[in-house]
Scaffold this motif. Structure first.
Motif, PDB file in Angstrom:
ATOM      1  N   SER B  11       0.849  -1.205   0.000  1.00 34.88           N
ATOM      2  CA  SER B  11       0.000   0.000   0.000  1.00 34.88           C
ATOM      3  C   SER B  11       0.876   1.244   0.000  1.00 34.88           C
ATOM      4  CB  SER B  11      -0.922  -0.045   1.230  1.00 34.88           C
ATOM      5  OG  SER B  11      -0.891   1.165   1.961  1.00 34.88           O
ATOM      6  N   GLN B  12       0.628   2.136  -0.971  1.00 38.32           N
ATOM      7  CA  GLN B  12       1.482   3.320  -1.119  1.00 38.32           C
ATOM      8  C   GLN B  12       1.490   4.220   0.116  1.00 38.32           C
ATOM      9  OE1 GLN B  12      -1.104   2.143  -2.704  1.00 38.32           O
ATOM     10  NE2 GLN B  12      -1.697   3.442  -4.417  1.00 38.32           N
ATOM     11  N   ARG B  15       3.578   2.738   2.820  1.00 43.13           N
ATOM     12  CA  ARG B  15       5.017   2.880   2.590  1.00 43.13           C
ATOM     13  C   ARG B  15       5.489   4.284   2.939  1.00 43.13           C
ATOM     14  NH1 ARG B  15       3.802   0.176  -2.379  1.00 43.13           N
ATOM     15  NH2 ARG B  15       4.124   2.091  -3.572  1.00 43.13           N
ATOM     16  N   ARG B 107      -3.219  10.202  -7.019  1.00 45.53           N
ATOM     17  CA  ARG B 107      -3.368   8.878  -6.403  1.00 45.53           C
ATOM     18  C   ARG B 107      -4.446   8.023  -7.082  1.00 45.53           C
ATOM     19  NH1 ARG B 107      -3.104   5.369  -2.546  1.00 45.53           N
ATOM     20  NH2 ARG B 107      -4.861   4.646  -1.324  1.00 45.53           N
ATOM     21  N   CYS B 173       5.813   7.628  -3.523  1.00 48.37           N
ATOM     22  CA  CYS B 173       5.270   6.288  -3.227  1.00 48.37           C
ATOM     23  C   CYS B 173       4.095   5.950  -4.144  1.00 48.37           C
ATOM     24  CB  CYS B 173       4.859   6.187  -1.755  1.00 48.37           C
ATOM     25  SG  CYS B 173       6.289   6.186  -0.655  1.00 48.37           S
ATOM     26  N   GLU B 174       3.296   6.953  -4.493  1.00 50.75           N
ATOM     27  CA  GLU B 174       2.197   6.713  -5.436  1.00 50.75           C
ATOM     28  C   GLU B 174       2.723   6.281  -6.801  1.00 50.75           C
ATOM     29  OE1 GLU B 174      -0.957   6.487  -5.049  1.00 50.75           O
ATOM     30  OE2 GLU B 174      -0.925   7.155  -2.973  1.00 50.75           O
ATOM     31  N   GLU B 176       5.273   4.709  -7.619  1.00 52.76           N
ATOM     32  CA  GLU B 176       5.839   3.352  -7.698  1.00 52.76           C
ATOM     33  C   GLU B 176       4.767   2.344  -8.130  1.00 52.76           C
ATOM     34  OE1 GLU B 176       8.989   2.405  -7.207  1.00 52.76           O
ATOM     35  OE2 GLU B 176       9.837   4.240  -6.359  1.00 52.76           O
ATOM     36  N   GLN B 177       3.513   2.680  -7.849  1.00 48.45           N
ATOM     37  CA  GLN B 177       2.422   1.728  -8.089  1.00 48.45           C
ATOM     38  C   GLN B 177       2.282   1.332  -9.570  1.00 48.45           C
ATOM     39  OE1 GLN B 177       2.073   1.180  -5.087  1.00 48.45           O
ATOM     40  NE2 GLN B 177       0.239  -0.052  -4.740  1.00 48.45           N
ATOM     41  N   HIS B 211      10.401  -0.195  -0.099  1.00 47.83           N
ATOM     42  CA  HIS B 211       9.957  -0.691  -1.406  1.00 47.83           C
ATOM     43  C   HIS B 211      10.472  -2.099  -1.692  1.00 47.83           C
ATOM     44  CE1 HIS B 211       8.809   3.542  -1.959  1.00 47.83           C
ATOM     45  NE2 HIS B 211       7.882   3.019  -2.725  1.00 47.83           N
ATOM     46  N   VAL B 214       7.766  -4.096  -3.499  1.00 44.98           N
ATOM     47  CA  VAL B 214       7.592  -3.518  -4.841  1.00 44.98           C
ATOM     48  C   VAL B 214       8.752  -3.951  -5.737  1.00 44.98           C
ATOM     49  CG1 VAL B 214       7.546  -1.344  -6.160  1.00 44.98           C
ATOM     50  CG2 VAL B 214       6.287  -1.517  -3.999  1.00 44.98           C
TER      51      VAL B 214
END
Lengths: 228, 228
Positions: B11-12, B15, B107, B173-174, B176-177, B211, B214
């Motif tokens: 979950s962003q 993280r 997001r 962090c968003e 990276e999704q 991460h 990820v």
């Protein structure tokens, strides 16, 4: 005047700020930005807000976008009274927990239903696709159910306790939006119905004044429906 | 320990908080909530968070949901240093302007693309519908364009100025999704590419540590692609 509010009363967060500032007797200059006339896309307005959206404030030359960030700023500047935006850390966190939740938890779904069911057909003259509308309606009803049961329905008069805060005003203004698209949240959700009356009562006559355009549209819709 | 963080590193916002707390050397107890094992739907976790989501903090018994509300609370409690979350009213407003914008501005679109392109197929074994994916991708690219040009690309190293704040960490962090769904924002957006390296550098080694899952998925995807 030291505070200007760029707004359009068709926009829910614009109304929330407009009603709030009036109800707390804050002197401000409303600067109407007519979204239907695409004034928000003008060069002049883009220089004020590069995102071309309302509301925006100009406080002694400090320009700020994003209604929730504006509320926080006005609270820090002691323009919003502590009763409506608590200063105590934990009480403030409870109000902000709602203000953050509502973006994707409530606003998104009410606004999308309004746009697809009412605004797009009015703007582009094409009725909404019934099959996609089913999805928008069901996502909005899921959001309203969550609001009705997980924020309301916990034994309090208002969202975070027994006195109203900015959270209640923000939520109430959002829920007016689907009404223009013919959906009445208060008919389907008991806790919303009870709570909404209290919010309106607290913020009136400013609440009704801020909803003058919404109420005109509701009347027009009712008249059109009675002729069918 | 006085601070617990309920989180899942998939979950962003989890993280973002996990990396932040580690990077500021705040002692906290990570409580892992395995979303893939549906632990967030358990009775025990629902009693902690009625919304059945991560992240959540428990600070000396005060339980708070919503990552942005958590950031604000931790700033007020002087757990986040002023350098990362300004105290001065206008500087704070600039950070919060971004934090409020990103909900629906960034997001939503990155998360939806990730869900539709990667997560749903992995969870339900059915590939994404190509025609609906086109819409999700185009909405994400519009959001990334806005982030790249209207927040970045204004002559600053970071979102609100020349030093990093929580806004940068939340945004990074968003972004990276979609990478897990095979979309690399830094390949398509120049300002994002330059900025992202600086954010990673500032928050490392904690950024990479947060991460770890990820990056495992990215490696797995690359290995699978090389076998095609």
């Amino acid at each position: 005047m030291s505070l200007k509010l760029y707004c359009d009363l068709m926009s829910q967060p614009s109304r929330a700020l407009y009603i709030l500032l009036n109800s707390i007797k804050c002197e401000f200059e409303p600067k109407l930005v007519d979204l239907r006339a695409a004034e928000h896309y003008s060069e002049e307005y883009t220089a004020i807000n590069r995102f071309q959206k309302v509301p925006v404030i100009d406080h002694k030359g400090f320009i700020l976008t994003e209604s929730i960030a504006i509320l926080k700023y006005l609270s820090r500047e002691n323009i919003i009274p502590e009763s409506l935006y608590p200063k105590e850390s934990k009480a403030q966190a409870r109000v902000e927990e709602f203000l953050e939740w509502q973006h994707a938890g409530l606003r998104l779904h009410c606004a999308m239903y309004f746009r697809v069911k009412y605004l797009n057909p009015v703007m582009f003259g094409k009725p909404a696709d019934p099959s996609s509308l089913v999805g928008y309606k069901s996502r909005m009803e899921a959001a309203l159910t969550e609001f009705d049961t997980k924020w309301l329905g916990r034994g309090n008069d208002f969202i975070t306790g027994n006195s109203p805060t900015v959270a209640d005003l923000v939520a109430a203004c959002e829920l007016e939006q689907p009404r223009m698209a013919g959906y009445e949240p208060s008919e389907n959700f008991k806790n919303i119905d009870v709570w909404w009356k209290k919010v309106r009562q607290h913020f009136n006559p400013y609440y009704d004044e801020g909803h003058v355009i919404v109420n005109k549209i509701l009347k027009k819709n009712a008249k059109a429906a009675s002729k069918l």
